[in-house]
Scaffold this motif. Structure first.
Motif, PDB file in Angstrom:
ATOM      1  N   GLU A 147      29.906  33.673  37.357  1.00 21.73           N
ATOM      2  CA  GLU A 147      29.126  33.191  38.490  1.00 21.73           C
ATOM      3  C   GLU A 147      29.801  33.582  39.794  1.00 21.73           C
ATOM      4  N   GLN A 148      28.974  33.787  40.826  1.00 19.30           N
ATOM      5  CA  GLN A 148      29.513  34.122  42.131  1.00 19.30           C
ATOM      6  C   GLN A 148      30.235  32.923  42.730  1.00 19.30           C
ATOM      7  N   GLN A 158      31.139  30.497  45.632  1.00 24.43           N
ATOM      8  CA  GLN A 158      30.460  29.991  46.821  1.00 24.43           C
ATOM      9  C   GLN A 158      31.357  30.182  48.044  1.00 24.43           C
ATOM     10  N   THR A 176      24.229  36.568  31.054  1.00 24.79           N
ATOM     11  CA  THR A 176      24.691  36.625  32.440  1.00 24.79           C
ATOM     12  C   THR A 176      25.749  37.692  32.569  1.00 24.79           C
ATOM     13  N   SER A 204      27.821  36.035  27.864  1.00 22.19           N
ATOM     14  CA  SER A 204      28.201  35.557  29.190  1.00 22.19           C
ATOM     15  C   SER A 204      29.365  36.427  29.628  1.00 22.19           C
ATOM     16  N   LEU A 250      30.752  39.152  36.548  1.00 29.64           N
ATOM     17  CA  LEU A 250      29.901  39.677  37.610  1.00 29.64           C
ATOM     18  C   LEU A 250      30.010  41.206  37.645  1.00 29.64           C
TER      19      LEU A 250
END
Length: 738
Positions: free
Chosen positions: A103-104, A106, A166, A198, A201
């Motif tokens: 996940e990116q 934040q 992902t 999974s 990125l």
């Protein structure tokens, strides 16, 4: 062949067939599989190497790191700083990440940058600050880093709503496809085929030199990691595990060659070849983990210490590093043969070390067939041989077979082969137990038949001992310390005159049956019946450390049984009977004694004769039960406290010079006053103080006028006062009659 022998062979054959079918896969047994796993784990722990390879280290995100640097996930900038420190400051050679960045991160400042540029003119022409993902990607691109990711399989419960994958996968492995002997299509091999993944990125994965999966779908049913797949097939492409991706990068990323052969209309995968490095695998491309020791065997440094610069550079310089976690909260702890709690990153370290050292054990495809043949031959041998062997020989051969099977298996283990062990051991144990049970049953049946025949000639209580120990039928006998009992009914001759001859046998059975039962219930052996008299002994044929106590208890039980019998006699109009019992303990000759025509299991010796004499003295002293001092001394202190006794006399019996002290076993414990009078009277008598003794015995008679023993000693004191004994009188009374 007898029916019992057929049953024994049939049961043995069924056990062999069951194990053969289980081993061949016809009816798998969870129990046997569990035993095989246990035996594998035991072999692993018994043959662990002394140390792990030094070229592999683990950079650990441990509890200390989380406390100092904050909870996971850390900012990507901090991860980038850790990677840069490992390469620039500590000069590691290669880094594998047992982590995934799916996940990116934040970045609120970057998200609000447009609004900030509108509000602040000074920022109008400036670019937004770089995010943590971009910074981490730039750092990874500067060094040889292998990323980590994991595959997933769809559960039946969420098959209707599958989760999308992902991130992006790294490039798949390149398959070597020679013109001769081309590899089979991947669809023809029973490889592990996940449904989704999974991964990292794209910006991170594209910056890395490679990536490998760190999930393990081949965990055994007991939850223990024993094998790990080297590759998985996702959409007809092969992807390596994290340790394999690192190893392949060290080799310059050569293509992979599949070692498979076609037999029985199916393809069988046996191994993978990477640039000449061959790894034997099972059909699903999994290898057995080459364990090097418990958790902590590999050099482990804390990530916080790396960032603070407190790690000794010699621990990391030129090493291959794996970044992972041992913190329990990060859920990367596994159960393994060497530790119940084992960090997953150390499993990858063990696999990578095994690749570098070519240290993989392998369960070959022929293991099942070889085991089935071995079990069949072993089962046939035992089924044919064991019914013919006595127990000692059977157990000896079984022990030799167990040792030989274990030794052969360990030899194969040290050659790198993992062969089934538990099935062979279980076969030997089960067949040994079965044949021992059957042999015991057959021998017991034979003994029962012999017992039925011997019981017609010898006392039944001896039959089992005679059958079990035929050597006990030695005419010379053995000398043992035993306790003998003699009993005799008082006035039985006049009693028998009042009973019709036809009824006398019934009356004798009525008298002797409860007496015999009392002896048997207290572990006594009936020696013989002599009319109304009974002779018994304790301590043989079966050893009895408490033979004196059991004999005294048997004597008491005999007197109680006589009370019940007398009640029956009174109801039949017959007079009551009295019984005298003498008990003595000493060395006696016991055994089967007699002639070539007839034998009897009996006791002989001076102490037996003394027991008979003691029984005869019960008439003199008017006591139901007399025991010798030897019997009294053979009792424990606790037993003597439970037994109401009073001293009777120190006597010489006819035919014996050594004196013996006699005690009376009372039917009930006397009160303290009476006990004091009796004991004090005896002590005064022994000291020759007949006046004092007379006073004590008179006091005892005042409490119990019918006390025969007190009456006897009162009269004896009167006699000695009139006719004093000689000066050297020793307190012993000599009986001239039996």
């Amino acid at each position: 062949m007898s029916r019992a022998r057929w049953l024994q062979i049939t049961g043995s054959a069924l056990l062999v067939l069951w194990l053969l079918g289980e081993q061949a896969g016809f009816w798998p047994s969870p129990l046997l599989q569990r035993l095989e796993w246990i035996s594998y784990d035991q072999r692993v722990n018994a043959t662990l190497p002394d140390a792990a390879p030094e070229q592999i280290v683990v950079v650990d995100i441990d509890e200390a790191s989380l406390q100092q640097l904050g909870q996971w996930p850390w900012p990507r900038t901090q991860v980038a700083e850790l990677i840069q420190t490992l390469f620039d400051d500590y000069q590691i050679q290669l880094l594998g990440l047992d982590l995934v960045f799916a996940e990116q991160e934040q970045n609120l400042l970057r998200q609000q940058w447009q609004q900030l540029r509108r509000e602040y003119s000074a920022l109008a022409d400036s670019d937004p600050p770089a995010g943590g993902d971009q910074l981490l990607a730039r750092t990874i691109s500067n060094y040889p880093v292998v990323m980590g990711y994991y595959f997933e399989r769809t559960n039946p419960t969420d098959a209707a709503n599958p989760t999308a994958s992902t991130g992006i996968l790294p490039p798949p492995l390149v398959l070597q496809r020679p013109e001769q002997n081309p590899p089979p299509p991947l669809t023809e091999l029973p490889l592990i085929r996940p449904d989704r993944y999974s991964a990292n990125l794209p910006v991170l994965q594209q910056a890395a030199l490679g990536a490998g999966f760190f999930d393990n779908p081949t965990v055994d049913a007991d939850g223990i990691f024993r094998r790990v797949p080297l590759v998985q097939d996702y959409q007809n492409q092969l992807y390596p595990s994290l340790p394999l991706a690192m190893f392949q990068l060290l080799l310059g990323q050569p293509p992979v060659a599949l070692d498979a052969h076609f037999a029985g209309d199916i393809w069988h995968l046996e191994g993978l070849d990477f640039g000449g490095y061959y790894f034997p695998t099972d059909a699903r491309a999994a290898v057995l983990v080459p364990w090097y020791g418990p958790s902590g065997t590999f050099t482990r440094v804390s990530a916080a210490d790396v960032l603070s610069g407190s790690v000794n550079p010699g621990q990391l310089s030129g090493r291959i590093a794996l970044l992972g976690t041992s913190a329990p909260g990060l859920m990367d702890l596994r159960s393994t043969p060497v530790n119940a709690v084992f960090p997953g990153v150390e499993i990858h370290a063990s696999l990578l070390a095994g690749m570098l050292q070519m240290n993989f054990k392998h369960q070959p495809g022929y293991a099942t067939g070889m085991t089935v043949v071995g079990l069949l031959l072993l089962g046939l041998l035992m089924t044919w041989l064991y019914p013919r062997l006595p127990a000692i020989a059977l157990l000896s051969i079984s022990a030799a077979l167990l040792v030989a099977h274990a030794a052969a298996n360990l030899y194969a283990w040290h050659q790198g082969l993992v062969l089934p062990l538990a099935s062979g051991l279980l076969l030997v144990v089960l067949l040994t137990g079965w044949h021992l049970a059957c042999n015991f049953w057959r021998e017991s049946a034979a003994k029962r038949q012999v017992a039925a025949q011997f019981g017609l000639y010898v006392p039944p209580e001896l039959v089992n001992d005679i059958v079990a120990h035929p050597e006990a039928q030695d005419l010379t006998g053995q000398v043992k310390e035993l306790t003998v009992l003699f009993s005799d009914v008082r006035g039985f001759t006049s009693f028998a005159e009042q009973v019709p001859p036809a009824q006398l046998t019934t009356v004798m059975n009525q008298l002797l049956s409860p007496v015999t039962r009392a002896i048997h219930e207290h572990r006594g052996t009936i020696d013989k019946y002599m009319g109304d008299a009974v002779m018994a002994f304790w301590g043989a044929p079966l050893p009895d450390n408490d033979h004196a106590w059991h004999a005294v208890q048997g004597a008491v039980a005999m007197q109680r049984a006589l009370v019940d019998t007398n009640q029956q006699f009174r109801q039949q109009g017959l007079p009551a009977l009295q019984m005298g019992i003498g008990v003595h303990t000493g060395a006696m000759n016991v055994g089967n004694m007699g002639s070539d025509f007839r034998m009897a299991y009996t006791v002989l010796g001076d102490n037996v004769n003394l027991g008979s004499r003691i029984e005869g003295l019960t008439k003199v002293y008017g006591t139901p039960i007399l025991i010798s001092e030897d019997t009294c001394q053979a009792l424990t202190a606790e037993q003597r406290q439970q037994l109401p006794l009073r001293p009777v006399d120190k006597v010489r019996v006819k035919g014996r010079q050594a004196p013996v002290m006699l005690f009376q076993v009372l039917s009930e414990t006397p009160d303290e006053k009476s006990r004091y009078a009796l004991t004090s009277g005896w002590q005064a008598y022994q000291q020759g103080d007949f006046n004092a003794a007379l006073d004590y015995y008179k006091a005892a008679l005042a409490a119990e006028p019918d006390d025969a023993l007190a009456l006897l000693f009162r009269d004896r004191c009167h006699y000695y006062l009139q006719e004093p004994p000689p000066a050297d009188w020793d307190g012993v009374f000599t009986h001239e009659q039996k």
